[in-house]
Design a protein around this motif. Sequence first.
Motif: not given
Length: 369
Positions: A8, A46, A260
């Motif tokens: 990502r 992302s 995250r």
Amino acid sequence: MESPTVVRVPLKTERLSDATSAKTRDLATLEVWLNDLADRIIAGESLDRETAMELTQIEGTDAILLLCAAADRVRQACCGNVVDLCSIINVKSGGCSENCGFCSQSAHHPGKDSPIYGLKTQEEILEQAKAAASAGAKRFCLVSQGRGPKYSSPKSKEFEEILETVRRIIAETNIKPCCALGEVTPEQAQQLAEAGVTRYNHNLEASENFFPEIVTTHTWQDRVDTVKNLKAAGIQACTGGILGMGESWVDRIDLAFSLRELDVESIPLNLLNPREGTPLDDRSKIDPYEALKAIAIFRLILPDRIIRYAGGRESVMGELQALGLKSGINAMLIGHYLTTLGQPPEKDQEMLESLGLEGGEAPVPGTKE
């Protein structure tokens, strides 16, 4: 289904202009923008904080449903159609030393009719583990009140008793045991791993900024430290929060980004169901469409994570429960909660089937499990 392996990178996409912001009534423009976001996220980019905050400006049922549809595309692509099913048991209830404003088990503000009892026997817990497995759950979480084993008296044998119960569940059933016991030391985390615990629930509850508004007997960092201890021991973190406590959208986005950053695998999203006698008993329940919007944004920020419907879904979502499963959710608690009742597991299974989803065990992000 295995989760696709992607690297990502920061999402770079054209933002909507002021004339066509996320608040726009031009649904066609909004749909194109959301689909572009979904495509880029599925490809491995992302979502950045600024874009996430722009998503919070989406208003109106039709616009929110477009956001949910984009999140559902991401869920399907990154997680598949298996909905992770787990059940919980309150192994010790009431008289908790902590003052979490949402919880009716606190000694500081015991909720009306909240049960109080000591540690259940191994046989009682095993019986419920077997019942959970029969209902379709793949994991069974042992939840206890209190700040955690980290602060237990040296004379207490409760932690060792729970470890033995975990070993018995593994030996005598076909369900995977998880735990939610509060704060643990690195050594205790290792003991849990050695006993066979592969996932541990320890919620952040809210953003670091909002946390002191709901808890003052311990800190947000205390909770983060335990999550790090668990992950260092090789245990998956089941770490999420509660929506509808009075937090802002900034707080919700901050919580999602903290999850995250901690690389947690499973994220329970509870919807506050205010308990009489607690400091938050005067809160109005979050609007179901606001909850759907939050669920969808969490999915776009956390595309391949296990995002779980947790406490409050029946009470808050009502007839709109199924929409959550088409807005980014890919996991559910089934059966009863800690101090409130859930709907029959058979009804949950019927709901999954009606949506073309399969109850089971979702793939763990970042692994082939």
